[in-house]
Scaffold this motif. Structure first.
Motif, PDB file in Angstrom:
ATOM      1  N   LYS A 198       0.700  -1.039   0.074  1.00 33.26           N
ATOM      2  CA  LYS A 198       0.125  -0.005  -0.168  1.00 33.26           C
ATOM      3  C   LYS A 198       0.914   1.199   0.060  1.00 33.26           C
ATOM      4  O   LYS A 198       1.671   1.463   0.927  1.00 33.26           O
ATOM      5  CB  LYS A 198      -0.923  -0.009   1.183  1.00 33.26           C
ATOM      6  N   LEU A 199       0.785   2.171  -1.052  1.00 31.45           N
ATOM      7  CA  LEU A 199       1.741   3.166  -1.301  1.00 31.45           C
ATOM      8  C   LEU A 199       1.170   4.471  -0.482  1.00 31.45           C
ATOM      9  O   LEU A 199       1.880   5.501  -0.518  1.00 31.45           O
ATOM     10  CB  LEU A 199       1.713   3.619  -2.705  1.00 31.45           C
ATOM     11  N   GLY A 200      -0.301   4.454   0.026  1.00 32.72           N
ATOM     12  CA  GLY A 200      -0.823   5.783   0.647  1.00 32.72           C
ATOM     13  C   GLY A 200      -1.742   6.225  -0.008  1.00 32.72           C
ATOM     14  O   GLY A 200      -1.807   6.053  -1.367  1.00 32.72           O
ATOM     15  N   ALA A 201      -2.683   6.710   0.517  1.00 28.87           N
ATOM     16  CA  ALA A 201      -3.861   7.446  -0.130  1.00 28.87           C
ATOM     17  C   ALA A 201      -3.762   8.585  -0.703  1.00 28.87           C
ATOM     18  O   ALA A 201      -3.145   9.643  -0.230  1.00 28.87           O
ATOM     19  CB  ALA A 201      -4.965   7.576   1.106  1.00 28.87           C
ATOM     20  N   HIS A 202      -4.034   8.577  -2.072  1.00 25.04           N
ATOM     21  CA  HIS A 202      -4.389   9.876  -2.970  1.00 25.04           C
ATOM     22  C   HIS A 202      -2.762  10.240  -3.419  1.00 25.04           C
ATOM     23  O   HIS A 202      -2.697  11.304  -3.503  1.00 25.04           O
ATOM     24  CB  HIS A 202      -4.974  10.993  -2.100  1.00 25.04           C
ATOM     25  N   VAL A 203      -1.762   9.405  -3.077  1.00 25.26           N
ATOM     26  CA  VAL A 203      -0.434   9.814  -3.637  1.00 25.26           C
ATOM     27  C   VAL A 203      -0.296  10.167  -5.016  1.00 25.26           C
ATOM     28  O   VAL A 203       0.775  10.539  -5.483  1.00 25.26           O
ATOM     29  CB  VAL A 203       0.568   8.835  -2.761  1.00 25.26           C
ATOM     30  N   ALA A 204      -1.068   9.447  -5.837  1.00 28.45           N
ATOM     31  CA  ALA A 204      -1.281   9.134  -7.116  1.00 28.45           C
ATOM     32  C   ALA A 204       0.174   8.753  -7.672  1.00 28.45           C
ATOM     33  O   ALA A 204       0.965   9.619  -8.378  1.00 28.45           O
ATOM     34  CB  ALA A 204      -1.374  10.983  -7.807  1.00 28.45           C
ATOM     35  N   ALA A 205       0.346   7.630  -7.492  1.00 30.85           N
ATOM     36  CA  ALA A 205       1.506   6.771  -7.982  1.00 30.85           C
ATOM     37  C   ALA A 205       1.626   6.623  -9.436  1.00 30.85           C
ATOM     38  O   ALA A 205       0.554   6.250  -9.802  1.00 30.85           O
ATOM     39  CB  ALA A 205       1.725   5.577  -7.262  1.00 30.85           C
ATOM     40  N   LEU A 206       2.569   7.078 -10.069  1.00 31.24           N
ATOM     41  CA  LEU A 206       2.531   7.002 -11.593  1.00 31.24           C
ATOM     42  C   LEU A 206       3.670   5.984 -11.944  1.00 31.24           C
ATOM     43  O   LEU A 206       3.763   5.091 -11.667  1.00 31.24           O
ATOM     44  CB  LEU A 206       2.762   8.556 -12.275  1.00 31.24           C
ATOM     45  N   GLY A 207       4.607   6.727 -12.746  1.00 31.76           N
ATOM     46  CA  GLY A 207       5.831   5.986 -13.363  1.00 31.76           C
ATOM     47  C   GLY A 207       6.456   5.337 -12.088  1.00 31.76           C
ATOM     48  O   GLY A 207       6.871   5.669 -11.157  1.00 31.76           O
ATOM     49  N   MET A 208       7.140   4.222 -12.599  1.00 31.34           N
ATOM     50  CA  MET A 208       7.939   3.248 -11.669  1.00 31.34           C
ATOM     51  C   MET A 208       8.909   2.602 -12.413  1.00 31.34           C
ATOM     52  O   MET A 208       8.350   2.127 -13.812  1.00 31.34           O
ATOM     53  CB  MET A 208       7.072   2.300 -10.897  1.00 31.34           C
ATOM     54  N   ARG A 209      10.180   2.447 -12.189  1.00 36.53           N
ATOM     55  CA  ARG A 209      11.074   1.553 -12.713  1.00 36.53           C
ATOM     56  C   ARG A 209      11.955   0.836 -11.729  1.00 36.53           C
ATOM     57  O   ARG A 209      12.327   1.428 -10.583  1.00 36.53           O
ATOM     58  CB  ARG A 209      11.988   2.553 -13.466  1.00 36.53           C
ATOM     59  N   PHE A 210      12.444  -0.432 -12.165  1.00 44.92           N
ATOM     60  CA  PHE A 210      13.201  -1.084 -11.277  1.00 44.92           C
ATOM     61  C   PHE A 210      14.681  -0.543 -11.657  1.00 44.92           C
ATOM     62  O   PHE A 210      15.219  -0.271 -12.778  1.00 44.92           O
ATOM     63  CB  PHE A 210      13.626  -2.581 -11.745  1.00 44.92           C
TER      64      PHE A 210
END
Length: 362
Positions: free
Chosen positions: A260-272
């Motif tokens: 869970k990343l947090g409420a409403h943080v709007a997680a967008l791009g991710m990369r390893f």
């Protein structure tokens, strides 16, 4: 030319774009951040060409940008517009010399683009069969280890049961054929990548709005089997039934998030991160760009986070870059992250219209 532009701005009282406030950013010891380019309005997804070109999608007048660093000093010295007039061309993906661009219902391709940056080819339509809704209609795209182009189709709403044509992630051949659903029950993923070694697909997903400040959380998910369902719109964050669409459903029937990343943080791009410049603790970690909340009483997100892993197990979720927002006022909003071959990390910021480069020098 720049002197003339400055004079015109003064004469007509037009405010110039504020320079990115890098002195406000906080990073772990030994890390440094600099402007790669501040000439990329509404910068969103980043893709790398084979010859070092940095391609950036945007929602600025339908433009796609190509950034080049001719002298190798870590700063882009040329910014070119290689396409314009497209519908929200946020997503970019590079393969075999060609640049693929998402535009809501369409995927375009610019052939042999790195050899034609000064005279870019006309975009060719790969497919025009994607849904036309613009609500969650702009798309992060990427090629997987299987050579397929992965394309999300977000829910055309905050919360609804949109049927089989939405709320999913699909893949297609580079020519636009051979569509196949990969995962379902996804409200809107705007970032995904494949874990080195396992080649498993991980993705961010934005939680629904209007259930309060603190729920539900945005999610980091992992695909483990074909046609997996991640809960939307019935179950959120793996443990919270929707007050309307969750009636008669059970959260245990759907795949819960890895984190869970947090409420409403709007997680967008991710990369390893697979480079060797950063300390060993970051190798194999996931960097996540959190764009930031829009309707929370106190803002959340507005940062880049690091998710450190032991295989598929999360061992830490910690801030990597903070300071894009202070005192409930934001000057920047991270949208994507992209490691470079030298091990540094690019971060796009659509609010400041910039791309930053993070390096490590202890």
């Amino acid at each position: 030319m720049r002197a003339l532009l400055s004079l015109l701005l003064v004469l007509f009282a037009l405010p110039a774009a504020a320079a990115p406030a890098l002195d406000r950013l906080k990073l772990p010891p030994g890390f440094h951040v600099a402007v790669y380019s501040d000439q990329v309005p509404n910068a969103r997804e980043i893709a790398l060409g084979a010859k070092g070109t940095v391609f950036v999608g945007s929602n600025d007048a339908g433009k796609v940008y190509a950034l080049t660093d001719g002298n190798g000093d870590g700063v882009a010295d040329r910014v070119r517009v290689i396409a314009s007039g497209l519908q929200l061309p946020v997503g970019v993906a590079f393969r075999d010399g060609d640049l693929y661009v998402s535009a809501v219902s369409r995927i375009y391709v610019l052939r042999d683009i790195e050899n034609h940056l000064d005279a870019p080819p006309q975009p060719e339509v790969v497919t025009d069969r994607l849904p036309t809704e613009t609500h969650h209609g702009w798309k992060f795209i990427a090629f997987g280890p299987d050579g397929k182009l992965y394309v999300p189709v977000g829910a055309p709403c905050n919360i609804c049961d949109p049927g089989p044509d939405h709320a999913k992630l699909l893949r297609m051949n580079p020519d636009g054929g051979g569509w196949q659903d990969v995962a379902r029950g996804i409200r809107n993923t705007v970032g995904f990548d494949w874990q080195p070694g396992t080649k498993q697909l991980w993705f961010t997903d934005n939680g629904r709005d209007m259930l309060g400040d603190d729920r539900p959380s945005d999610e980091l998910n992992r695909v483990t089997k074909p046609d997996e369902h991640f809960g939307y719109p019935y179950c959120h964050q793996g443990d919270t039934l929707d007050p309307e669409f969750g009636k008669g459903k059970r959260c245990q029937d759907y795949t819960p998030p890895v984190l869970k990343l947090g409420a409403h943080v709007a997680a967008l791009g991710m990369r390893f991160y697979t480079g060797s410049q950063f300390p060993a603790r970051y190798r194999g970690a996931i960097f996540v760009a959190e764009h930031g909340s829009w309707n929370r009483t106190q803002k959340s997100g507005y940062r880049v986070m690091a998710v450190r892993l032991d295989g598929a197990k999360v061992v830490a979720y910690e801030p990597f870059i903070t300071g894009f927002e202070q005192d409930e006022k934001a000057w920047g909003r991270p949208a994507d992250v992209q490691p470079l071959p030298d091990g540094s990390l690019l971060v796009s910021d659509d609010l400041a219209g910039a791309v930053y480069r993070v390096t490590y020098r202890p």
